[in-house]
Design a protein around this motif. Structure first.
Motif, PDB file in Angstrom:
ATOM      1  N   VAL A 160     -37.160  -3.437  17.959  1.00 10.31           N
ATOM      2  CA  VAL A 160     -38.258  -4.037  18.719  1.00 10.31           C
ATOM      3  C   VAL A 160     -37.699  -4.461  20.066  1.00 10.31           C
ATOM      4  O   VAL A 160     -36.795  -5.307  20.137  1.00 10.31           O
ATOM      5  N   VAL A 161     -38.228  -3.889  21.139  1.00  8.57           N
ATOM      6  CA  VAL A 161     -37.700  -4.110  22.494  1.00  8.57           C
ATOM      7  C   VAL A 161     -38.621  -5.055  23.243  1.00  8.57           C
ATOM      8  O   VAL A 161     -39.789  -4.735  23.507  1.00  8.57           O
ATOM      9  N   ALA A 162     -38.102  -6.235  23.600  1.00 13.63           N
ATOM     10  CA  ALA A 162     -38.886  -7.235  24.318  1.00 13.63           C
ATOM     11  C   ALA A 162     -38.119  -7.738  25.537  1.00 13.63           C
ATOM     12  O   ALA A 162     -38.206  -8.903  25.909  1.00 13.63           O
ATOM     13  N   GLY A 212     -34.751  -5.074  14.135  1.00 13.19           N
ATOM     14  CA  GLY A 212     -33.802  -5.582  15.110  1.00 13.19           C
ATOM     15  C   GLY A 212     -34.531  -5.864  16.413  1.00 13.19           C
ATOM     16  O   GLY A 212     -35.088  -4.947  17.016  1.00 13.19           O
ATOM     17  N   LEU A 213     -34.572  -7.114  16.834  1.00 14.61           N
ATOM     18  CA  LEU A 213     -35.297  -7.528  18.040  1.00 14.61           C
ATOM     19  C   LEU A 213     -34.316  -7.715  19.192  1.00 14.61           C
ATOM     20  O   LEU A 213     -33.378  -8.514  19.088  1.00 14.61           O
ATOM     21  N   VAL A 214     -34.566  -7.006  20.290  1.00 10.57           N
ATOM     22  CA  VAL A 214     -33.731  -7.128  21.484  1.00 10.57           C
ATOM     23  C   VAL A 214     -34.504  -7.913  22.537  1.00 10.57           C
ATOM     24  O   VAL A 214     -35.544  -7.474  23.011  1.00 10.57           O
ATOM     25  N   LEU A 242     -31.754 -10.462  15.493  1.00  9.81           N
ATOM     26  CA  LEU A 242     -32.095 -10.481  16.908  1.00  9.81           C
ATOM     27  C   LEU A 242     -30.866 -10.666  17.781  1.00  9.81           C
ATOM     28  O   LEU A 242     -29.815 -11.146  17.326  1.00  9.81           O
ATOM     29  N   THR A 243     -31.019 -10.280  19.036  1.00 10.53           N
ATOM     30  CA  THR A 243     -29.923 -10.370  19.992  1.00 10.53           C
ATOM     31  C   THR A 243     -30.466 -10.658  21.380  1.00 10.53           C
ATOM     32  O   THR A 243     -31.621 -10.335  21.688  1.00 10.53           O
ATOM     33  N   ASP A 244     -29.639 -11.275  22.196  1.00 17.02           N
ATOM     34  CA  ASP A 244     -29.995 -11.554  23.589  1.00 17.02           C
ATOM     35  C   ASP A 244     -28.715 -11.933  24.318  1.00 17.02           C
ATOM     36  O   ASP A 244     -27.772 -12.452  23.701  1.00 17.02           O
ATOM     37  N   VAL A 245     -28.688 -11.676  25.629  1.00 14.31           N
ATOM     38  CA  VAL A 245     -27.500 -12.049  26.403  1.00 14.31           C
ATOM     39  C   VAL A 245     -27.336 -13.567  26.443  1.00 14.31           C
ATOM     40  O   VAL A 245     -26.219 -14.078  26.582  1.00 14.31           O
ATOM     41  N   ALA A 246     -28.435 -14.308  26.338  1.00 12.79           N
ATOM     42  CA  ALA A 246     -28.383 -15.770  26.245  1.00 12.79           C
ATOM     43  C   ALA A 246     -28.135 -16.137  24.780  1.00 12.79           C
ATOM     44  O   ALA A 246     -29.065 -16.434  24.025  1.00 12.79           O
ATOM     45  N   GLU A 247     -26.878 -16.115  24.380  1.00  9.77           N
ATOM     46  CA  GLU A 247     -26.551 -16.176  22.956  1.00  9.77           C
ATOM     47  C   GLU A 247     -26.922 -17.512  22.312  1.00  9.77           C
ATOM     48  O   GLU A 247     -27.387 -17.538  21.172  1.00  9.77           O
ATOM     49  N   GLN A 248     -26.718 -18.607  23.009  1.00  8.34           N
ATOM     50  CA  GLN A 248     -27.048 -19.906  22.405  1.00  8.34           C
ATOM     51  C   GLN A 248     -28.548 -20.021  22.147  1.00  8.34           C
ATOM     52  O   GLN A 248     -28.973 -20.448  21.069  1.00  8.34           O
ATOM     53  N   HIS A 249     -29.341 -19.613  23.146  1.00  7.17           N
ATOM     54  CA  HIS A 249     -30.793 -19.627  22.980  1.00  7.17           C
ATOM     55  C   HIS A 249     -31.198 -18.710  21.831  1.00  7.17           C
ATOM     56  O   HIS A 249     -32.024 -19.083  20.983  1.00  7.17           O
ATOM     57  N   GLY A 258     -40.397 -12.135  23.554  1.00  2.00           N
ATOM     58  CA  GLY A 258     -39.524 -11.939  22.408  1.00  2.00           C
ATOM     59  C   GLY A 258     -39.628 -13.054  21.388  1.00  2.00           C
ATOM     60  O   GLY A 258     -39.637 -12.808  20.176  1.00  2.00           O
ATOM     61  N   VAL A 259     -39.700 -14.298  21.868  1.00  2.00           N
ATOM     62  CA  VAL A 259     -39.870 -15.431  20.947  1.00  2.00           C
ATOM     63  C   VAL A 259     -41.188 -15.307  20.195  1.00  2.00           C
ATOM     64  O   VAL A 259     -41.260 -15.549  18.980  1.00  2.00           O
ATOM     65  N   MET A 260     -42.244 -14.913  20.911  1.00  2.00           N
ATOM     66  CA  MET A 260     -43.534 -14.730  20.261  1.00  2.00           C
ATOM     67  C   MET A 260     -43.440 -13.657  19.165  1.00  2.00           C
ATOM     68  O   MET A 260     -43.939 -13.851  18.049  1.00  2.00           O
ATOM     69  N   HIS A 261     -42.775 -12.538  19.464  1.00  2.00           N
ATOM     70  CA  HIS A 261     -42.625 -11.483  18.465  1.00  2.00           C
ATOM     71  C   HIS A 261     -41.796 -11.981  17.269  1.00  2.00           C
ATOM     72  O   HIS A 261     -42.112 -11.658  16.117  1.00  2.00           O
TER      73      HIS A 261
END
Length: 345
Positions: free
Chosen positions: A76-78, A7-9, A40-47, A15-18
């Motif tokens: 995985v924390v990025a 799970g990538l945060v 994976l997850t990010d606050v920028a959901e569309q990206h 983060g994209v590189m990972h």
């Protein structure tokens, strides 16, 4: 076939590189009988959704908690440094291994409670100091450990960025020593097996005045002293126009070696008839350590599988950060600064 779901945060630049590196590791792990999957997850959901589609991952909303609820075997924390302590705790509380980019936290004071939290709960956390997985540094350590270098009389480490990051990043980076040289401090401690006990630093700012305006320097040099009396230098700059240049000279009683000396080294000889190095230089750290970043994630996956030990503990990372803090203090005060030496991890 074993299944491992990471799970990538955070899917910013690192983060994209990972995410891409995890995707690249699917095939070699499949050959070993491991079905490697990514959420994976990010606050920028569309990206984040676009990145997920690119790398064949699943997008999950709800941050780290959402990832864990969806079912992951490791985190995985990025994300940005201020979020590291809480995300490490979330992973530890879930009972899963955590990989987190350096540093553990924004300061030593904020890092120490995280170390205690991990230890009290038996957590497994690997910190991202990728140079430990670079083949050049690994070979230098192999030669030193095998006795081929002899006893070390001096070390010279350098990190030279071809161009500086944004002013906004520099303003929140903690300074050149904490942002760049912390990798050199970590690798010196790792390679020698010794602690740095004193730092004396100087710096200059002849580039963009905006760097000085936020209290940083664009070039710095630290003289370090190890606990056995060995000395070394660590230098860094934001303006190495020849290319991204990361090297380490290890000079010993039997031989000397240099990490980072190849056809892409950002140097040109002034001697007649010498054409080495002649290749195109690296432009960024991502190019220079492309293979090392994949290797550190492969090592983390093997840690998740129980196949290897943790090769960069949080205590290791905090030890390097202590040296960087001392270097920054010396830069500001103009005096040598003693480093508080923790117990080795």
């Amino acid at each position: 076939m074993n299944q491992v779901t990471l799970g990538l945060v955070g899917v910013g630049r690192i983060g994209v590189m990972h995410a891409r590196n995890i995707a690249a590791l699917r095939e070699p792990f499949a050959a070993r009988g491991v079905d490697l999957r990514l959420k994976l997850t990010d606050v920028a959901e569309q990206h984040a959704g676009n990145v997920a589609a690119e790398v064949g991952a699943d997008f999950v909303s709800g941050g780290a908690a959402g990832l864990i609820a969806s079912g992951v075997d490791a985190l995985v924390v990025a994300t940005g440094t201020p979020t590291h302590p809480e995300l490490i705790r979330v992973g530890v509380d879930a009972g899963i291994p955590v990989f987190c980019e350096k540093p553990v936290a924004g300061s030593i004071a904020d890092s120490l409670p995280v170390l205690d939290y991990i230890a009290e709960r038996g957590g497994v956390v690997q910190i991202g100091h990728q140079r430990r997985f670079d083949e050049g540094y690994l070979e230098a350590k192999r030669r030193f450990d095998a006795g081929g270098i002899g006893w070390i009389h001096s070390l010279r480490a350098m990190t030279g960025d071809m161009f500086p990051p944004s002013d906004d990043f520099i303003a929140t980076s903690g300074g050149l020593f904490r942002d760049c040289s912390v990798h050199d401090f970590d690798i010196l401690r790792w390679l020698t097996g010794r602690e740095i006990v004193e730092v004396y630093a100087k710096g200059s700012n002849n580039g963009d005045p905006a760097i000085g305006a936020v209290g940083d320097v664009d070039t710095a040099l630290a003289v370090v002293t190890f606990d056995d009396g060995t000395v070394g230098t660590v230098s860094a700059t934001r303006y190495n126009g020849a290319g991204h240049d990361v090297r380490l000279e290890v000079q010993g009683s039997k031989s000397s070696v240099m990490v980072g000396l190849d056809d892409k080294t950002a140097l040109r000889s002034t001697e007649a008839g010498v054409t080495f190095p002649a290749g195109e230089t690296h432009k960024t750290f991502a190019e220079r350590f492309d293979a090392a970043y994949r290797a550190e994630l492969a090592a983390f996956i093997e840690l998740v599988l129980g196949e290897r030990d943790n090769l960069c503990t949080p205590a290791d990372a905090v030890a390097a950060s202590r040296v960087a803090d001392a270097a920054q203090e010396s830069l500001e005060t103009g005096r040598p600064v003693r480093v508080e030496v923790p117990a080795r991890a």
